[in-house]
Design a protein around this motif. Structure first.
Motif, PDB file in Angstrom:
ATOM      1  N   ASP A  97      -1.602  -7.569   4.959  1.00 48.96           N
ATOM      2  CA  ASP A  97      -0.099  -7.561   5.045  1.00 48.96           C
ATOM      3  C   ASP A  97       0.643  -7.963   3.792  1.00 48.96           C
ATOM      4  N   GLU A  98       0.207  -9.236   3.271  1.00 47.72           N
ATOM      5  CA  GLU A  98       0.994  -9.874   2.283  1.00 47.72           C
ATOM      6  C   GLU A  98       0.270  -8.940   0.466  1.00 47.72           C
ATOM      7  N   ALA A  99      -0.618  -8.200   0.835  1.00 49.39           N
ATOM      8  CA  ALA A  99      -0.720  -8.135  -0.616  1.00 49.39           C
ATOM      9  C   ALA A  99      -0.241  -7.010  -0.609  1.00 49.39           C
ATOM     10  N   VAL A 100      -0.260  -6.026   0.628  1.00 48.36           N
ATOM     11  CA  VAL A 100       0.632  -4.194   1.028  1.00 48.36           C
ATOM     12  C   VAL A 100       1.729  -4.743   0.217  1.00 48.36           C
ATOM     13  N   ARG A 101       2.497  -5.591   0.757  1.00 39.60           N
ATOM     14  CA  ARG A 101       3.790  -6.196   0.239  1.00 39.60           C
ATOM     15  C   ARG A 101       4.279  -5.751  -0.923  1.00 39.60           C
ATOM     16  N   ALA A 102       3.185  -6.400  -1.752  1.00 39.29           N
ATOM     17  CA  ALA A 102       3.638  -6.934  -3.103  1.00 39.29           C
ATOM     18  C   ALA A 102       3.408  -5.287  -3.209  1.00 39.29           C
ATOM     19  N   VAL A 103       2.690  -4.343  -3.382  1.00 37.43           N
ATOM     20  CA  VAL A 103       2.157  -3.282  -4.042  1.00 37.43           C
ATOM     21  C   VAL A 103       3.482  -2.340  -3.196  1.00 37.43           C
ATOM     22  N   GLU A 104       3.698  -2.338  -1.974  1.00 39.80           N
ATOM     23  CA  GLU A 104       5.533  -1.306  -1.546  1.00 39.80           C
ATOM     24  C   GLU A 104       6.350  -2.238  -2.917  1.00 39.80           C
ATOM     25  N   LYS A 105       6.305  -3.871  -3.271  1.00 44.66           N
ATOM     26  CA  LYS A 105       7.650  -3.896  -3.914  1.00 44.66           C
ATOM     27  C   LYS A 105       6.970  -3.086  -5.099  1.00 44.66           C
ATOM     28  N   SER A 106       6.339  -3.389  -6.004  1.00 43.83           N
ATOM     29  CA  SER A 106       6.354  -3.045  -7.045  1.00 43.83           C
ATOM     30  C   SER A 106       6.799  -1.221  -6.566  1.00 43.83           C
ATOM     31  N   LEU A 107       6.307  -0.202  -5.737  1.00 43.63           N
ATOM     32  CA  LEU A 107       6.351   1.184  -5.555  1.00 43.63           C
ATOM     33  C   LEU A 107       7.733   1.293  -5.449  1.00 43.63           C
ATOM     34  N   ALA A 108       8.701   0.645  -4.884  1.00 38.92           N
ATOM     35  CA  ALA A 108       9.311   0.305  -4.701  1.00 38.92           C
ATOM     36  C   ALA A 108      10.868   0.582  -6.225  1.00 38.92           C
ATOM     37  N   ASP A 109      10.162   0.036  -7.124  1.00 40.42           N
ATOM     38  CA  ASP A 109      10.946   0.533  -8.379  1.00 40.42           C
ATOM     39  C   ASP A 109      10.620   1.857  -9.178  1.00 40.42           C
ATOM     40  N   ASP A 110       9.162   2.129  -8.752  1.00 41.08           N
ATOM     41  CA  ASP A 110       8.632   3.359  -9.794  1.00 41.08           C
ATOM     42  C   ASP A 110       7.385   3.377  -8.676  1.00 41.08           C
ATOM     43  N   PRO A 111       8.014   4.578  -7.984  1.00 39.95           N
ATOM     44  CA  PRO A 111       7.174   4.932  -6.895  1.00 39.95           C
ATOM     45  C   PRO A 111       6.004   5.443  -6.768  1.00 39.95           C
ATOM     46  N   PHE A 112       6.235   6.601  -7.931  1.00 35.15           N
ATOM     47  CA  PHE A 112       4.425   7.428  -8.341  1.00 35.15           C
ATOM     48  C   PHE A 112       3.793   6.375  -9.914  1.00 35.15           C
ATOM     49  N   ARG A 113       4.471   4.891  -9.692  1.00 28.58           N
ATOM     50  CA  ARG A 113       3.122   4.329 -10.993  1.00 28.58           C
ATOM     51  C   ARG A 113       2.292   3.214 -10.153  1.00 28.58           C
ATOM     52  N   ALA A 114       1.337   4.251  -9.652  1.00 30.76           N
ATOM     53  CA  ALA A 114      -0.010   4.023  -8.280  1.00 30.76           C
ATOM     54  C   ALA A 114      -0.466   2.753  -9.218  1.00 30.76           C
ATOM     55  N   PRO A 115      -0.545   1.412  -8.433  1.00 35.80           N
ATOM     56  CA  PRO A 115      -1.581   0.065  -9.116  1.00 35.80           C
ATOM     57  C   PRO A 115      -2.261   0.867  -9.930  1.00 35.80           C
ATOM     58  N   ASP A 116      -2.969  -0.061 -10.776  1.00 35.21           N
ATOM     59  CA  ASP A 116      -4.342   0.537 -11.166  1.00 35.21           C
ATOM     60  C   ASP A 116      -5.298  -0.776 -10.558  1.00 35.21           C
ATOM     61  N   ALA A 143      -7.698   0.739   5.872  1.00 36.30           N
ATOM     62  CA  ALA A 143      -6.671   0.236   6.886  1.00 36.30           C
ATOM     63  C   ALA A 143      -5.036   0.290   6.122  1.00 36.30           C
ATOM     64  N   ALA A 144      -4.854  -0.210   5.559  1.00 35.56           N
ATOM     65  CA  ALA A 144      -3.473   0.416   4.989  1.00 35.56           C
ATOM     66  C   ALA A 144      -3.005   1.410   4.612  1.00 35.56           C
ATOM     67  N   VAL A 145      -3.523   2.114   4.843  1.00 35.12           N
ATOM     68  CA  VAL A 145      -3.526   3.897   5.447  1.00 35.12           C
ATOM     69  C   VAL A 145      -3.348   4.586   6.251  1.00 35.12           C
ATOM     70  N   ARG A 146      -4.395   2.990   7.194  1.00 34.04           N
ATOM     71  CA  ARG A 146      -4.435   3.924   8.534  1.00 34.04           C
ATOM     72  C   ARG A 146      -3.040   3.268   9.650  1.00 34.04           C
ATOM     73  N   SER A 147      -2.565   2.334   8.888  1.00 36.49           N
ATOM     74  CA  SER A 147      -1.291   1.920  10.109  1.00 36.49           C
ATOM     75  C   SER A 147       0.060   2.220   9.185  1.00 36.49           C
ATOM     76  N   GLY A 148      -0.389   3.293   7.942  1.00 36.73           N
ATOM     77  CA  GLY A 148       0.784   4.311   7.477  1.00 36.73           C
ATOM     78  C   GLY A 148       1.535   3.394   6.904  1.00 36.73           C
ATOM     79  N   ARG A 149       0.710   2.388   6.003  1.00 36.93           N
ATOM     80  CA  ARG A 149       2.046   1.420   5.265  1.00 36.93           C
ATOM     81  C   ARG A 149       1.718   2.308   3.745  1.00 36.93           C
ATOM     82  N   LEU A 150       0.654   2.878   3.059  1.00 32.33           N
ATOM     83  CA  LEU A 150       0.501   3.871   2.095  1.00 32.33           C
ATOM     84  C   LEU A 150      -0.186   5.056   2.057  1.00 32.33           C
ATOM     85  N   THR A 151      -0.203   5.403   1.598  1.00 32.04           N
ATOM     86  CA  THR A 151      -0.700   7.116   1.247  1.00 32.04           C
ATOM     87  C   THR A 151      -1.075   7.452  -0.161  1.00 32.04           C
TER      88      THR A 151
END
Length: 565
Positions: free
Chosen positions: A453-472, A488-496
């Motif tokens: 959950d904490e790692a996904v939150r970090a990804v979500e934060k970076s995507l909030a500023d640049d929504p189509f700049r996927a993390p490498d 697991a993050a995709v299944r939970s609906g947090r990421l696509t």
């Protein structure tokens, strides 16, 4: 129609009596007629007192007891013959023991040759022998008074229980031959069920068709029980079917080569005997279990709970025991003490139907279909509730040990709960909080473990500023987000998931569609990339997903157009 077998010592006049009653000589074989000795089964019939009666005349010589048993095995009533001149004889004793072991309870005692001597001593001897059996005190007639014999036969068959015309058919074959122009014909005594022309039956795993029927010398379109019947078959050669085989209702019987039986009137049961049941005679290995036994048959037979037969020692010409089938799918006895426990169960009558079985299998085994019906299955309510508790606990354990898994594999859960088929898992979970999806069992609304959950939150934060700049890949690796964690993050609906190792925010597709709609239509990949502010690594799979969901349409020249929304 009624079917009555004869029984009694050799040369006591069984065949002659049948001939006098029916006008038909039952012996068929030239050797029988030459020697004046019944060797195999003979058949005759007549209308007696308004009742159609068929007689199965059996040999009385000790060498042909197996033939005798094939004739009386399926028959509900017997005409027992004793000659006044000789009285009770060794084969009289063996025939009576066989009838008692087979559970025959309807008999008429007929004394023959009474014109040569006083029949009273023979009657007294016979009744004394009958007194120790389930055939105690049969009515008595003397063959010099045929009208009395006929009257007693009428009374005998009128006392027989009504057969079940709607039951599953199992016709034990006692004779097989071929008829020119017709093909294979078999005969037997139909004790239950109804046979009709055109019926499909099972024989040793193959389907055969009833081409024609004959009973009492007449063609019939259908024959009900109890009856002597000749069946013209299509689909089997005469050499492939014979005495001891069975024609049965297709899909209604299971063959078994191991059964547990109750022993009745046991007399020196040992390991190697012959089981006589119906018209079959099958060598068996006997494992004593107290007052019961386990029989391992040399080849399978279609048996049901409640079937009766007998064990015979052909070497010593004696009946070893009567048997009643208690279980046609007995449990293994490999565990230490299992045989002793099984003997206690059989002695106490604690034989229960399987806790989970197909309804068709219970029918084929002759067991009641009591319990809860789950589709094609019948389950014990208590056992079913216990399996449900086990399933919930198993999924809970699995989820704790596999916190990023998509759910517990359905087959793994089936094995852990002891269900015999995967089709039972979904109904088992009804009423619980568990769901089945894509071959896995999981809790709905599964949350991510804290570390993910904490790692996904970090990804979500970076995507909030640049929504189509996927993390490498390096960034995801540093966050501890490997393939299972991203899934697991995709299944939970947090990421696509856009492509392998490429993820965006949960609303990435909707946001992309809004931006692309504002472009001049159609547009190129390069124009889309610039509008979204991303790289080709993201833009190409993102557009392909939009195409797949028909949000955009790809034209022949490679450009795209946003569909009307």
């Amino acid at each position: 129609m009624y079917v009555v077998a004869t029984a009694g010592h050799v040369d006591h006049g069984k065949s002659t009596l049948v001939q006098r009653l029916t006008g038909m000589w039952p012996d068929r074989l030239a050797e029988e007629q030459r020697r004046g000795l019944t060797i195999d089964l003979g058949f005759a019939w007549a209308d007696i007192g308004g009742r159609e009666m068929a007689f199965v005349d059996v040999p009385g010589h000790e060498r042909f007891v197996a033939n005798m048993l094939a004739g009386v095995g399926p028959v509900p009533a017997v005409m027992f013959v004793v000659a006044a001149t000789e009285g009770w004889m060794p084969q009289s004793e063996e025939h009576l023991a066989a009838l008692d072991a087979l559970g025959v309870r309807h008999a008429l005692l007929v004394v023959t040759k009474a014109d040569l001597t006083d029949p009273a001593p023979a009657v007294e001897q016979a009744l004394h022998a009958f007194a120790d059996t389930g055939l105690a005190a049969p009515p008595v007639a003397v063959s010099t008074d045929l009208d009395h014999v006929r009257a007693e036969l009428v009374d005998l068959v009128d006392r027989l229980p009504a057969p079940d015309a709607g039951a599953d058919v199992r016709l034990w074959v006692d004779r097989s031959f071929s008829v020119r122009g017709a093909g294979t014909v078999v005969t037997g005594t139909l004790t239950a069920g109804t046979l009709g022309v055109g019926d499909e039956l099972d024989h040793a795993g193959r389907r055969v068709t009833v081409r024609g029927l004959q009973s009492l010398g007449q063609q019939r379109s259908a024959v009900g029980p109890v009856a002597r019947v000749a069946v013209n078959l299509r689909g089997v050669d005469r050499r492939e079917i014979g005495r001891g085989d069975a024609l049965r209702t297709a899909g209604a019987w299971l063959d078994t080569d191991e059964v547990d039986v109750a022993l009745r009137a046991a007399d020196g049961v040992h390991r190697q005997l012959v089981l006589h049941i119906g018209s079959a005679a099958v060598p068996v290995h006997v494992r004593p279990l107290g007052a019961a036994a386990r029989l391992r048959l040399s080849h399978p037979l279609p048996l049901r709970v409640g079937d009766v037969g007998l064990l015979r020692d052909p070497g010593q010409h004696r009946i070893a025991a009567g048997v009643e089938v208690l279980d046609v799918r007995p449990p293994p006895l490999r565990r230490r003490g299992a045989a002793r426990e099984r003997a206690a169960e059989l002695a106490e009558g604690r034989i229960r139907p399987p806790v989970c079985a197909r309804a068709s299998d219970l029918r084929a085994m002759g067991l009641p279909q009591t319990g809860r019906r789950i589709g094609a299955w019948v389950v014990d309510e208590t056992w079913w509730a216990q399996r449900r508790e086990q399933a919930v606990a198993a999924v809970r354990r699995w989820s704790a040990d596999h916190d990023v898994a998509a759910g517990m594999p359905l087959e793994t859960l089936r094995r852990e709960t002891g269900l015999p088929a995967a089709e039972l898992v979904t109904p088992l979970l009804a009423g619980t909080t568990l769901e089945v999806s894509d071959g896995r069992v999981r809790r709905p609304g599964m949350t991510l473990p804290t570390r993910i959950d904490e790692a996904v939150r970090a990804v979500e934060k970076s995507l909030a500023d640049d929504p189509f700049r996927a993390p490498d890949a390096d960034t995801l690796g540093q966050l501890g987000l490997g393939t299972p964690e991203l899934a697991a993050a995709v299944r939970s609906g947090r990421l696509t998931r856009i492509a392998e190792g490429v993820v965006l925010g949960a609303d990435a597709l909707e946001r992309a569609a809004e931006i692309l709609t504002a472009l001049p239509q159609p547009f190129t990949v390069a124009e889309a990339k610039r509008a979204l502010g991303t790289t080709r690594r993201v833009a190409v799979p993102l557009l392909e997903q939009l195409d797949a969901q028909r949000i955009t349409r790809r034209d022949a020249d490679g450009t795209r157009t946003v569909a009307k929304r």
